[in-house]
Design an enzyme around this catalytic site. Structure first.
Site, PDB file in Angstrom:
ATOM      1  N   PRO A 102       0.403  -9.326  -3.993  1.00 28.08           N
ATOM      2  CA  PRO A 102       1.060  -8.406  -4.743  1.00 28.08           C
ATOM      3  C   PRO A 102       0.073  -7.483  -5.491  1.00 28.08           C
ATOM      4  O   PRO A 102      -0.594  -8.032  -6.587  1.00 28.08           O
ATOM      5  CB  PRO A 102       1.916  -9.382  -5.606  1.00 28.08           C
ATOM      6  N   GLU A 103       0.052  -6.189  -5.208  1.00 24.99           N
ATOM      7  CA  GLU A 103      -0.830  -5.348  -6.043  1.00 24.99           C
ATOM      8  C   GLU A 103       0.584  -4.471  -6.985  1.00 24.99           C
ATOM      9  O   GLU A 103       1.576  -4.726  -6.775  1.00 24.99           O
ATOM     10  CB  GLU A 103      -1.580  -4.656  -5.270  1.00 24.99           C
ATOM     11  N   LYS A 127       0.367  -5.230 -12.935  1.00 25.40           N
ATOM     12  CA  LYS A 127       0.884  -6.274 -12.213  1.00 25.40           C
ATOM     13  C   LYS A 127       1.809  -7.296 -12.886  1.00 25.40           C
ATOM     14  O   LYS A 127       2.164  -8.245 -12.182  1.00 25.40           O
ATOM     15  CB  LYS A 127      -0.299  -6.774 -11.372  1.00 25.40           C
ATOM     16  N   ARG A 138     -15.107 -10.485  -2.059  1.00 21.44           N
ATOM     17  CA  ARG A 138     -13.953  -9.841  -1.505  1.00 21.44           C
ATOM     18  C   ARG A 138     -14.018  -9.410  -0.221  1.00 21.44           C
ATOM     19  O   ARG A 138     -15.033  -8.421  -0.062  1.00 21.44           O
ATOM     20  CB  ARG A 138     -13.233  -8.957  -2.330  1.00 21.44           C
TER      21      ARG A 138
END
Length: 457
Positions: free
Chosen positions: A2-3, A58, A261
């Site tokens: 979820p962004e 967020k 990442r």
DNA sequence: GTTCTTACCTGACAGC
DNA sequence: TGCTGTCAGGTAAGAA
């Protein structure tokens, strides 16, 4: 994952589900989800009636018909699932809100990274959690943002992911934004001027707006809610496209790691001004790699032979002593390393070749990384027979493979009396789909060079 | 103040 | 088939 667009999608769904419903019980299966005391959390929420669900960065902000507020961060896998009367709770329901109309709202989170925290309408903006949430790209002042980050040397990708400075972007959208902005993810932040930052913010707004309209992105294990799938993955340009062809330049997207990442970028469209372009020449044994390397040297290019790098390592007594310990065999004579002792040992103990490779290749890779980092030229070639060992290929922007027919290879090997112990061809064949260009060497040396000249970056 | 590393946690998947 | 190791990534916390 979820962004901002996924959280916004969840918010919209929740606003069709919860307002007006009263909580009659809270079942906490995993206390670690709750920030603060779980018993107090439960007791405080019982009797509360849901009002509108808002969003800051967020974070989801649940409001009630009182001054109570519940902050919810979904982190990696968090989602809300509405369960109707008689249905089973969701598989990873960690906290369950039992509603007065018989429904249950499950906070579902397989990895338990998400958080739920209570606050009040007048205090929640000052909680530690929201203090770390910077302005969203929609609201940010580019000059303020630029002034905050202009001294940073960290890669721009890490800066964009820092929620304190600007909130909303996560790993998926940041790769998209950087690709559309034609900025390399490892570009030191302080090398970007105000114009570059303005471009990044403008692209962030565009990408996030489009993603919100599409209902977010459904990738891997994440979807915003049970049975709800975002569609933005169909519009992704870079994320998840590693080693596919870039639609703009036809070179292959590469995958690297920035700040830990996974990062996908196009090496042709997104150039890093801080380091040399890196180009690997690999291929089957005796296929003509060295012919190309020699041609490049004759043209004044910098070409590093990784076989020679490995040989240099054998000159370091500490390294060879360590190798001796690993193999448990004598490799030195009069305090001097003897390569023939290693060759003889491996000829009789082929199963230990992997041990040698596992020790030597990471050292060679490290040395290559150092050379790339400190190089002063704008382009550097490496002749790398074992490109696909120990993920050495991750060091390169572009990769060229040279191939020959079995007959030609056999002839070439015979000509040079090859006694190589390491067979790289299997790994090469398995990974050749990652190469930007494959040259088939089926003619003369001049023809090989002509084919190579087709490669232009 | 900045930068880097580690921890949190578990499902999916690749490789052996 | 089953085991082991790696990867996925948002964020906090502590170390350098």
């Amino acid at each position: 994952m979820p962004e901002l667009p996924e959280v916004e999608t969840v918010r919209k769904i929740l606003n069709t589900i919860v307002p007006g419903a009263t909580i009659i019980d809270v079942i906490v299966h995993k206390k670690n989800i709750i920030v603060g005391n779980a018993k107090v959390f439960r007791k405080t929420l019982i009797g509360q009636t849901f009002n509108e669900v808002k969003r800051v960065g967020k974070y989801l902000i649940f409001t009630f018909n009182s001054d109570l507020v519940m902050l919810s961060h979904l982190r990696m896998e968090g989602k809300y699932i509405e369960v109707l009367q008689g249905e089973d709770d969701s598989r990873y329901a960690r906290v369950i809100f039992v509603l007065d109309d018989g429904r249950r709202l499950c906070y579902d989170d397989s990895r338990q990274f998400g958080t739920l925290e209570l606050s009040t309408t007048d205090k929640y903006r000052h909680t530690k959690a929201l203090q770390n949430v910077g302005p969203e790209p929609f609201d940010i002042n580019p000059l303020d943002y630029f002034n905050k980050i202009k001294g940073r040397q960290t890669p721009i990708k890490q800066t964009l992911l820092d929620q304190k400075l600007m909130s909303g972007l996560g790993n998926i959208y940041v790769d998209e934004v950087l690709y559309l902005s034609k900025i390399h993810p490892e570009t030191p932040t302080n090398m970007l001027g105000l114009m570059g930052i303005k471009t990044l913010i403008a692209q962030s707004v565009k990408v996030l707006e489009k993603a919100i309209i599409a209902g977010g992105t459904t990738v891997r294990t994440y979807s915003p809610a049970q049975g709800v799938h975002g569609n933005f993955q169909q519009q992704l340009n870079a994320y998840g496209k590693a080693y596919q062809r870039c639609p703009l330049c036809n070179f292959r997207f590469k995958k690297i790691f920035v700040g830990g990442r996974g990062t996908t970028y196009c090496p042709s469209c997104q150039r890093n001004p801080a380091r040399a372009l890196t180009i690997a020449i690999t291929g089957q044994k005796a296929s003509g790699k060295t012919v190309i390397s020699n041609y490049l040297r004759s043209q004044g290019e910098v070409v590093i032979d990784t076989d020679n790098l490995a040989k240099t390592l054998y000159k370091d007594i500490e390294t060879t002593r360590e190798l001796e310990d690993i193999l448990g065999v004598k490799l030195h004579d009069n305090e001097s390393f003897k390569i023939h002792l290693l060759r003889e040992y491996l000829a009789e103990n082929a199963h230990d070749i992997k041990k040698v490779n596992d020790f030597i290749h990471p050292l060679v890779k490290k040395e290559m990384e150092h050379m790339i980092k400190t190089s002063k030229v704008d382009k550097i070639y490496f002749e790398v027979p074992l490109l696909f060992s120990h993920k050495v290929y991750e060091l390169f922007d572009f990769m060229i493979g040279v191939e020959v027919s079995v007959e030609t290879q056999a002839t070439n090997l015979k000509k040079r009396g090859d006694t190589l112990l390491i067979n790289a061809d299997a790994a090469y064949m398995k990974n050749r789909h990652r190469l930007d260009l494959i040259i088939v060497n089926d003619g003369t040396v001049d023809q090989l060079i002509e084919k190579f000249k087709a490669f232009k970056v």
